[in-house]
Design a protein around this motif. Structure first.
Motif, PDB file in Angstrom:
ATOM      1  N   ILE A   6       0.618  -1.401  -0.204  1.00 56.07           N
ATOM      2  CA  ILE A   6      -0.229   0.135  -0.071  1.00 56.07           C
ATOM      3  C   ILE A   6       0.478   1.504   0.114  1.00 56.07           C
ATOM      4  O   ILE A   6       0.887   2.515  -0.223  1.00 56.07           O
ATOM      5  CB  ILE A   6      -1.382   0.249   1.262  1.00 56.07           C
ATOM      6  N   THR A   7       2.227   0.950   0.623  1.00 56.84           N
ATOM      7  CA  THR A   7       3.400   2.517   0.290  1.00 56.84           C
ATOM      8  C   THR A   7       3.919   2.400  -0.733  1.00 56.84           C
ATOM      9  O   THR A   7       4.925   3.091  -1.239  1.00 56.84           O
ATOM     10  CB  THR A   7       4.012   2.102   1.273  1.00 56.84           C
ATOM     11  N   GLY A   8       3.496   1.538  -1.982  1.00 58.76           N
ATOM     12  CA  GLY A   8       3.850   0.887  -3.319  1.00 58.76           C
ATOM     13  C   GLY A   8       5.444   0.763  -3.327  1.00 58.76           C
ATOM     14  O   GLY A   8       6.359   1.079  -4.737  1.00 58.76           O
ATOM     15  N   ARG A   9       5.697   0.380  -2.548  1.00 62.00           N
ATOM     16  CA  ARG A   9       7.537  -0.750  -2.588  1.00 62.00           C
ATOM     17  C   ARG A   9       7.709  -2.103  -2.566  1.00 62.00           C
ATOM     18  O   ARG A   9       6.816  -2.723  -2.669  1.00 62.00           O
ATOM     19  CB  ARG A   9       8.065  -0.986  -0.866  1.00 62.00           C
ATOM     20  N   PRO A  10       7.935  -2.614  -4.463  1.00 64.45           N
ATOM     21  CA  PRO A  10       8.074  -3.526  -4.615  1.00 64.45           C
ATOM     22  C   PRO A  10       8.505  -5.191  -3.903  1.00 64.45           C
ATOM     23  O   PRO A  10       9.181  -5.758  -4.046  1.00 64.45           O
ATOM     24  CB  PRO A  10       8.537  -3.452  -5.521  1.00 64.45           C
ATOM     25  N   SER A  11       8.311  -4.993  -2.557  1.00 67.11           N
ATOM     26  CA  SER A  11       8.748  -5.501  -1.936  1.00 67.11           C
ATOM     27  C   SER A  11       8.244  -6.397  -1.117  1.00 67.11           C
ATOM     28  O   SER A  11       8.800  -7.868  -0.040  1.00 67.11           O
ATOM     29  CB  SER A  11       9.438  -5.095  -0.304  1.00 67.11           C
ATOM     30  N   PHE A  12       6.544  -7.182  -1.099  1.00 69.52           N
ATOM     31  CA  PHE A  12       5.399  -7.732  -0.877  1.00 69.52           C
ATOM     32  C   PHE A  12       5.509  -9.324  -1.985  1.00 69.52           C
ATOM     33  O   PHE A  12       6.657  -8.707  -2.867  1.00 69.52           O
ATOM     34  CB  PHE A  12       4.365  -6.633  -0.689  1.00 69.52           C
ATOM     35  N   THR A  13       5.941  -9.670  -1.423  1.00 71.41           N
ATOM     36  CA  THR A  13       5.369 -11.189  -1.602  1.00 71.41           C
ATOM     37  C   THR A  13       3.954 -11.560  -1.834  1.00 71.41           C
ATOM     38  O   THR A  13       3.376 -11.370  -1.014  1.00 71.41           O
ATOM     39  CB  THR A  13       6.017 -12.172  -2.311  1.00 71.41           C
ATOM     40  N   THR A  14       3.911 -12.542  -3.210  1.00 73.77           N
ATOM     41  CA  THR A  14       2.670 -13.993  -2.955  1.00 73.77           C
ATOM     42  C   THR A  14       3.071 -15.062  -2.410  1.00 73.77           C
ATOM     43  O   THR A  14       3.882 -15.464  -2.910  1.00 73.77           O
ATOM     44  CB  THR A  14       1.644 -14.145  -4.341  1.00 73.77           C
TER      45      THR A  14
END
Length: 268
Positions: free
Chosen positions: A95-103
């Motif tokens: 939600i803060t636009g950082r591409p460090s999340f994953t599925t």
């Protein structure tokens, strides 16, 4: 154990990651609203849509398997197989636009994870781990080679954790002790940090208060890269584990970390 994960199961895990990605990417960096769950962690429409899509894939291909997911819970099944899924691990990053999340997609057999997929849909990175096999790393553009790095000395180790806010006593005190022994500590990353450990970029990840959908996929991925994943006492992780997770790229380093964490009389 090494032969029970069929190619069909691996394909299902990949299809789940693909299904989640198609829902998640279209919501990324558009100012998506979030709600607070009972534990005050955030959840978005992207989380819910992605998990529903993943559940549909599993139900259509393996109707006799149980499913446990972060957003919609799970139902018990009579068989040994249970899919454990997290549509967006790292919703705060999302939600803060950082591409460090994953599925995260995991398949458990008799409460033990035997298959895991860690997928970053924005960067196009994917880790696929199967018990007894070398982990695969696939990437559209970013470099990376599967294999944890040799690091036997705590003083040379890179330590990582998602946030200091996750710790409850006595884990916070123990983590701070560990911080004083390593070369450097970095924060953030959620499950993505475990992918980096599998690429030899990080040596230790130590966290607590984790749920099975947070760590299930990570175990086969890290183990298949040459690392170890246990609880903080060095015990194997199962669906009954308490939620403390320790991952190390080097087995010698892992033994040293467990030894240091066990010193305080308040621990365990």
């Amino acid at each position: 154990m090494t032969n029970i994960v069929s190619p069909a199961f691996v394909e299902t895990a990949r299809l789940c990651a693909d299904a989640a990605a198609s829902r998640v990417v279209r919501h990324f960096r558009i100012g998506l609203a979030s709600d607070a769950k009972a534990d005050d962690s955030p959840v978005t429409a992207a989380d819910r849509e992605a998990e529903q899509a993943m559940r549909a894939v599993i139900a259509s291909r393996h109707p006799d398997h149980a499913i446990l997911g972060e957003e919609f819970g799970g139902a018990h099944a009579s068989g040994p197989w249970c899919w454990v899924i997290d549509p967006i691990d790292g919703t705060r990053a999302f939600i803060t636009g950082r591409p460090s999340f994953t599925t995260l997609v995991a398949l458990f057999h008799n409460d033990v994870p035997v298959l895991g997929v860690v997928d970053q849909p924005v960067t196009g990175e994917r880790w696929v781990g199967v018990t007894g096999h070398k982990t695969l790393f696939e990437s559209r553009s970013l470099p990376g080679t599967i294999g944890t790095r040799r690091c036997v000395a705590l003083a040379a180790a890179e330590l990582s954790c998602t946030s200091p806010d996750i710790f409850v006593p006595p884990f916070g005190e123990k983590f701070n002790m560990l911080r004083g022994l390593v070369r450097r500590t970095s924060w953030g990353g959620d499950a993505y940090a475990y992918g980096l450990l599998a690429l030899g970029q990080i040596d230790i990840v130590a966290e607590c208060t984790m749920k099975p959908w947070d760590w299930g996929a990570l175990v086969p991925v890290v183990q298949g890269a040459g690392g170890r994943v246990t609880d903080w006492s060095g015990g194997a992780l199962t669906l009954e584990s308490a939620g403390d997770v320790l991952a190390c790229g080097d087995a010698v380093l892992h033994a040293a970390v467990v030894r240091e964490l066990s010193h305080a009389p308040s621990f365990r």
